[in-house]
Design an enzyme around this catalytic site. Structure first.
Site, PDB file in Angstrom:
ATOM      1  N   HIS A   7       0.823  -1.216   0.000  1.00  0.00           N
ATOM      2  CA  HIS A   7       0.000   0.000   0.000  1.00  0.00           C
ATOM      3  C   HIS A   7       0.852   1.259   0.000  1.00  0.00           C
ATOM      4  CE1 HIS A   7       0.319  -0.882   4.438  1.00  0.00           C
ATOM      5  NE2 HIS A   7       0.433   0.424   4.542  1.00  0.00           N
ATOM      6  N   HIS A  79       3.694   7.081   3.866  1.00  0.00           N
ATOM      7  CA  HIS A  79       4.663   5.982   3.768  1.00  0.00           C
ATOM      8  C   HIS A  79       4.271   5.037   2.642  1.00  0.00           C
ATOM      9  CE1 HIS A  79       1.706   4.163   6.668  1.00  0.00           C
ATOM     10  NE2 HIS A  79       1.968   3.050   6.013  1.00  0.00           N
ATOM     11  N   GLU A 130       7.510   0.992   5.284  1.00  0.00           N
ATOM     12  CA  GLU A 130       6.915  -0.074   6.107  1.00  0.00           C
ATOM     13  C   GLU A 130       7.129  -1.415   5.423  1.00  0.00           C
ATOM     14  OE1 GLU A 130       2.664   0.331   6.547  1.00  0.00           O
ATOM     15  OE2 GLU A 130       2.504  -1.278   8.004  1.00  0.00           O
TER      16      GLU A 130
HETATM   17  C1  LIG Z   1      -2.299   0.135  11.517  1.00  0.00           C
HETATM   18  C2  LIG Z   1      -0.922   0.050  11.012  1.00  0.00           C
HETATM   19  C3  LIG Z   1      -0.845   0.643   9.629  1.00  0.00           C
HETATM   20  C4  LIG Z   1      -0.522  -0.497   8.653  1.00  0.00           C
HETATM   21  O1  LIG Z   1      -0.181  -0.211   7.490  1.00  0.00           O
HETATM   22  O2  LIG Z   1      -0.689  -1.657   9.060  1.00  0.00           O
HETATM   23  C5  LIG Z   1       0.166   1.756   9.541  1.00  0.00           C
HETATM   24  O3  LIG Z   1       0.759   2.022   8.527  1.00  0.00           O
HETATM   25  S1  LIG Z   1       0.396   2.674  10.982  1.00  0.00           S
HETATM   26  C6  LIG Z   1       1.157   4.207  10.372  1.00  0.00           C
HETATM   27  C7  LIG Z   1       1.505   5.121  11.511  1.00  0.00           C
HETATM   28  N1  LIG Z   1       2.649   4.623  12.243  1.00  0.00           N
HETATM   29  C8  LIG Z   1       3.892   5.066  11.974  1.00  0.00           C
HETATM   30  O4  LIG Z   1       4.103   5.922  11.137  1.00  0.00           O
HETATM   31  C9  LIG Z   1       5.009   4.445  12.799  1.00  0.00           C
HETATM   32  C10 LIG Z   1       6.376   4.889  12.305  1.00  0.00           C
HETATM   33  N2  LIG Z   1       6.511   6.331  12.370  1.00  0.00           N
HETATM   34  C11 LIG Z   1       7.261   6.939  13.346  1.00  0.00           C
HETATM   35  O5  LIG Z   1       7.860   6.315  14.204  1.00  0.00           O
HETATM   36  C12 LIG Z   1       7.327   8.465  13.287  1.00  0.00           C
HETATM   37  O6  LIG Z   1       6.268   8.936  12.507  1.00  0.00           O
HETATM   38  C13 LIG Z   1       8.652   8.983  12.656  1.00  0.00           C
HETATM   39  C14 LIG Z   1       9.838   8.577  13.533  1.00  0.00           C
HETATM   40  C15 LIG Z   1       8.831   8.470  11.243  1.00  0.00           C
HETATM   41  C16 LIG Z   1       8.590  10.496  12.579  1.00  0.00           C
HETATM   42  O7  LIG Z   1       8.393  10.997  13.883  1.00  0.00           O
HETATM   43  P1  LIG Z   1       7.952  12.552  14.050  1.00  0.00           P
HETATM   44  O8  LIG Z   1       6.707  12.818  13.287  1.00  0.00           O
HETATM   45  O9  LIG Z   1       7.939  12.800  15.524  1.00  0.00           O
HETATM   46  O10 LIG Z   1       8.981  13.443  13.330  1.00  0.00           O
HETATM   47  P2  LIG Z   1      10.512  13.625  13.623  1.00  0.00           P
HETATM   48  O11 LIG Z   1      10.752  15.052  13.895  1.00  0.00           O
HETATM   49  O12 LIG Z   1      11.074  12.606  14.572  1.00  0.00           O
HETATM   50  O13 LIG Z   1      11.071  13.281  12.157  1.00  0.00           O
HETATM   51  C17 LIG Z   1      12.429  13.147  11.912  1.00  0.00           C
HETATM   52  C18 LIG Z   1      12.605  13.544  10.464  1.00  0.00           C
HETATM   53  O14 LIG Z   1      11.830  12.660   9.627  1.00  0.00           O
HETATM   54  C19 LIG Z   1      10.910  13.442   8.849  1.00  0.00           C
HETATM   55  N3  LIG Z   1       9.679  12.679   8.741  1.00  0.00           N
HETATM   56  C20 LIG Z   1       8.759  12.446   9.704  1.00  0.00           C
HETATM   57  N4  LIG Z   1       7.744  11.678   9.220  1.00  0.00           N
HETATM   58  C21 LIG Z   1       8.036  11.462   7.928  1.00  0.00           C
HETATM   59  C22 LIG Z   1       7.380  10.757   6.872  1.00  0.00           C
HETATM   60  N5  LIG Z   1       6.199  10.138   7.068  1.00  0.00           N
HETATM   61  N6  LIG Z   1       7.953  10.716   5.653  1.00  0.00           N
HETATM   62  C23 LIG Z   1       9.147  11.348   5.448  1.00  0.00           C
HETATM   63  N7  LIG Z   1       9.843  12.038   6.388  1.00  0.00           N
HETATM   64  C24 LIG Z   1       9.271  12.084   7.606  1.00  0.00           C
HETATM   65  C25 LIG Z   1      10.713  14.738   9.597  1.00  0.00           C
HETATM   66  O15 LIG Z   1      10.330  15.745   8.695  1.00  0.00           O
HETATM   67  C26 LIG Z   1      12.089  14.944  10.153  1.00  0.00           C
HETATM   68  O16 LIG Z   1      12.910  15.415   9.114  1.00  0.00           O
HETATM   69  P3  LIG Z   1      13.777  16.753   9.328  1.00  0.00           P
HETATM   70  O17 LIG Z   1      14.474  16.978   8.026  1.00  0.00           O
HETATM   71  O18 LIG Z   1      14.701  16.442  10.502  1.00  0.00           O
HETATM   72  O19 LIG Z   1      12.768  17.830   9.666  1.00  0.00           O
HETATM   73 CO    CO Z   2       0.802   1.299   6.504  1.00  0.00          CO
END
Ligand SMILES: CC[C@H](C(=O)O)C(=O)SCCNC(=O)CCNC(=O)[C@H](O)C(C)(C)COP(=O)(O)OP(=O)(O)OC[C@H]1O[C@@H](n2cnc3c(N)ncnc32)[C@H](O)[C@@H]1OP(=O)(O)O
Ligand code: CO
Length: 134
Positions: A7, A79, A130
Protein backbone atom coordinates in the site's frame (compact mmCIF):
# COMPACT_ATOMS: atom_id res chain seq x y z
CA UNK A 1 13.86 -9.39 -0.45
CA UNK A 2 11.03 -6.86 -0.90
CA UNK A 3 8.09 -8.07 -2.93
CA UNK A 4 4.87 -6.40 -3.99
CA UNK A 5 3.86 -2.87 -3.08
CA UNK A 6 1.19 -3.59 -0.46
CA UNK A 7 0.00 0.00 0.00
CA UNK A 8 0.73 3.68 -0.29
CA UNK A 9 -0.40 5.57 2.84
CA UNK A 10 -1.77 9.09 2.71
CA UNK A 11 -2.27 11.09 5.92
CA UNK A 12 -5.43 13.19 5.65
CA UNK A 13 -6.73 16.13 7.71
CA UNK A 14 -10.37 15.08 7.19
CA UNK A 15 -11.03 11.34 6.85
CA UNK A 16 -14.68 11.60 5.89
CA UNK A 17 -13.93 14.16 3.18
CA UNK A 18 -11.09 12.03 1.79
CA UNK A 19 -13.30 8.92 1.71
CA UNK A 20 -16.08 10.85 -0.05
CA UNK A 21 -13.61 12.20 -2.61
CA UNK A 22 -12.21 8.75 -3.42
CA UNK A 23 -15.71 7.26 -3.55
CA UNK A 24 -17.39 9.98 -5.67
CA UNK A 25 -14.72 11.96 -7.55
CA UNK A 26 -12.50 8.91 -8.15
CA UNK A 27 -15.14 6.16 -8.18
CA UNK A 28 -13.04 4.01 -5.87
CA UNK A 29 -14.00 1.09 -3.67
CA UNK A 30 -13.57 2.63 -0.19
CA UNK A 31 -13.50 0.39 2.89
CA UNK A 32 -14.83 1.17 6.35
CA UNK A 33 -12.71 3.07 8.90
CA UNK A 34 -10.68 0.80 11.19
CA UNK A 35 -9.43 2.15 14.52
CA UNK A 36 -5.91 0.90 15.24
CA UNK A 37 -5.23 2.13 18.81
CA UNK A 38 -1.96 0.19 18.98
CA UNK A 39 -0.69 2.34 16.10
CA UNK A 40 -2.42 5.63 17.00
CA UNK A 41 -4.34 5.88 13.73
CA UNK A 42 -7.67 5.25 12.10
CA UNK A 43 -7.15 3.69 8.67
CA UNK A 44 -9.35 3.31 5.59
CA UNK A 45 -8.21 1.02 2.79
CA UNK A 46 -9.03 1.73 -0.82
CA UNK A 47 -8.63 -1.36 -2.99
CA UNK A 48 -7.02 -0.74 -6.38
CA UNK A 49 -6.45 -3.35 -9.11
CA UNK A 50 -2.71 -3.52 -8.34
CA UNK A 51 -2.28 -2.22 -4.76
CA UNK A 52 -4.08 -0.32 -1.99
CA UNK A 53 -4.27 3.23 -0.73
CA UNK A 54 -4.26 3.50 3.06
CA UNK A 55 -5.86 6.72 4.30
CA UNK A 56 -4.53 7.61 7.75
CA UNK A 57 -6.09 9.84 10.40
CA UNK A 58 -4.72 10.45 13.92
CA UNK A 59 -6.26 8.38 16.75
CA UNK A 60 -5.59 9.31 20.37
CA UNK A 61 -3.22 11.78 21.99
CA UNK A 62 0.12 10.35 20.87
CA UNK A 63 -0.55 9.58 17.25
CA UNK A 64 2.74 9.16 15.32
CA UNK A 65 1.21 11.02 12.38
CA UNK A 66 0.21 14.16 14.30
CA UNK A 67 3.60 15.78 13.69
CA UNK A 68 3.37 14.95 10.01
CA UNK A 69 -0.05 16.60 9.69
CA UNK A 70 1.14 19.63 11.67
CA UNK A 71 3.90 20.03 9.07
CA UNK A 72 1.62 19.14 6.17
CA UNK A 73 -1.83 20.54 7.04
CA UNK A 74 -3.30 19.52 3.65
CA UNK A 75 -2.08 15.96 4.20
CA UNK A 76 0.37 14.04 2.06
CA UNK A 77 1.95 10.74 1.18
CA UNK A 78 3.03 9.35 4.54
CA UNK A 79 4.66 5.98 3.77
CA UNK A 80 4.96 3.10 1.39
CA UNK A 81 4.57 -0.53 2.43
CA UNK A 82 6.43 -3.40 0.77
CA UNK A 83 5.64 -7.06 1.32
CA UNK A 84 8.30 -9.46 2.61
CA UNK A 85 8.04 -13.16 3.27
CA UNK A 86 10.25 -13.14 6.39
CA UNK A 87 10.11 -9.88 8.36
CA UNK A 88 12.67 -10.96 10.96
CA UNK A 89 15.23 -11.91 8.31
CA UNK A 90 14.49 -8.64 6.50
CA UNK A 91 14.85 -6.64 9.72
CA UNK A 92 18.13 -8.27 10.66
CA UNK A 93 19.53 -7.78 7.15
CA UNK A 94 18.52 -4.12 7.13
CA UNK A 95 19.88 -3.47 10.63
CA UNK A 96 23.16 -5.08 9.59
CA UNK A 97 23.23 -2.65 6.66
CA UNK A 98 22.85 0.29 9.05
CA UNK A 99 19.15 1.07 8.61
CA UNK A 100 17.21 2.27 11.64
CA UNK A 101 14.18 0.14 12.56
CA UNK A 102 11.62 2.30 14.38
CA UNK A 103 9.94 1.54 17.70
CA UNK A 104 11.46 -1.23 19.81
CA UNK A 105 12.58 -3.07 16.67
CA UNK A 106 10.04 -5.84 17.12
CA UNK A 107 7.24 -6.29 14.57
CA UNK A 108 3.73 -5.21 15.59
CA UNK A 109 0.51 -6.55 14.13
CA UNK A 110 -0.70 -4.13 11.46
CA UNK A 111 -4.07 -3.34 9.93
CA UNK A 112 -4.12 -6.59 7.94
CA UNK A 113 -3.39 -8.72 11.01
CA UNK A 114 0.14 -9.31 9.77
CA UNK A 115 3.50 -8.32 11.37
CA UNK A 116 4.77 -4.90 10.28
CA UNK A 117 7.90 -2.84 10.89
CA UNK A 118 8.87 0.71 9.97
CA UNK A 119 12.25 1.97 8.71
CA UNK A 120 13.39 5.52 9.30
CA UNK A 121 12.60 7.86 6.38
CA UNK A 122 16.06 9.43 6.52
CA UNK A 123 17.60 6.06 5.63
CA UNK A 124 15.34 5.58 2.59
CA UNK A 125 15.48 8.74 0.53
CA UNK A 126 13.15 10.68 2.78
CA UNK A 127 10.45 8.00 2.55
CA UNK A 128 9.03 6.32 5.64
CA UNK A 129 9.12 2.66 4.67
CA UNK A 130 6.91 -0.07 6.11
CA UNK A 131 7.46 -3.81 5.70
CA UNK A 132 4.57 -6.26 6.05
CA UNK A 133 5.08 -9.99 6.27
CA UNK A 134 2.62 -11.81 4.02
C1 LIG B 1 -2.30 0.13 11.52
C2 LIG B 1 -0.92 0.05 11.01
C3 LIG B 1 -0.84 0.64 9.63
C4 LIG B 1 -0.52 -0.50 8.65
O1 LIG B 1 -0.18 -0.21 7.49
O2 LIG B 1 -0.69 -1.66 9.06
C5 LIG B 1 0.17 1.76 9.54
O3 LIG B 1 0.76 2.02 8.53
S1 LIG B 1 0.40 2.67 10.98
C6 LIG B 1 1.16 4.21 10.37
C7 LIG B 1 1.50 5.12 11.51
N1 LIG B 1 2.65 4.62 12.24
C8 LIG B 1 3.89 5.07 11.97
O4 LIG B 1 4.10 5.92 11.14
C9 LIG B 1 5.01 4.45 12.80
C10 LIG B 1 6.38 4.89 12.31
N2 LIG B 1 6.51 6.33 12.37
C11 LIG B 1 7.26 6.94 13.35
O5 LIG B 1 7.86 6.31 14.20
C12 LIG B 1 7.33 8.46 13.29
O6 LIG B 1 6.27 8.94 12.51
C13 LIG B 1 8.65 8.98 12.66
C14 LIG B 1 9.84 8.58 13.53
C15 LIG B 1 8.83 8.47 11.24
C16 LIG B 1 8.59 10.50 12.58
O7 LIG B 1 8.39 11.00 13.88
P1 LIG B 1 7.95 12.55 14.05
O8 LIG B 1 6.71 12.82 13.29
O9 LIG B 1 7.94 12.80 15.52
O10 LIG B 1 8.98 13.44 13.33
P2 LIG B 1 10.51 13.63 13.62
O11 LIG B 1 10.75 15.05 13.89
O12 LIG B 1 11.07 12.61 14.57
O13 LIG B 1 11.07 13.28 12.16
C17 LIG B 1 12.43 13.15 11.91
C18 LIG B 1 12.60 13.54 10.46
O14 LIG B 1 11.83 12.66 9.63
C19 LIG B 1 10.91 13.44 8.85
N3 LIG B 1 9.68 12.68 8.74
C20 LIG B 1 8.76 12.45 9.70
N4 LIG B 1 7.74 11.68 9.22
C21 LIG B 1 8.04 11.46 7.93
C22 LIG B 1 7.38 10.76 6.87
N5 LIG B 1 6.20 10.14 7.07
N6 LIG B 1 7.95 10.72 5.65
C23 LIG B 1 9.15 11.35 5.45
N7 LIG B 1 9.84 12.04 6.39
C24 LIG B 1 9.27 12.08 7.61
C25 LIG B 1 10.71 14.74 9.60
O15 LIG B 1 10.33 15.75 8.70
C26 LIG B 1 12.09 14.94 10.15
O16 LIG B 1 12.91 15.42 9.11
P3 LIG B 1 13.78 16.75 9.33
O17 LIG B 1 14.47 16.98 8.03
O18 LIG B 1 14.70 16.44 10.50
O19 LIG B 1 12.77 17.83 9.67
CO1 CO C 1 0.80 1.30 6.50
Amino acid sequence: MIGRLNHVAIAVPDLEAACAQYRTALGANVGAPQDEPDHGVTVVFIELPNTKIELLYPLGENSPIKGFLDKNPSGGIHHVCYEVDDIIAARDHLKASGARVLGDGEPKIGAHGKPVLFLHPKDFNGTLTELEQV
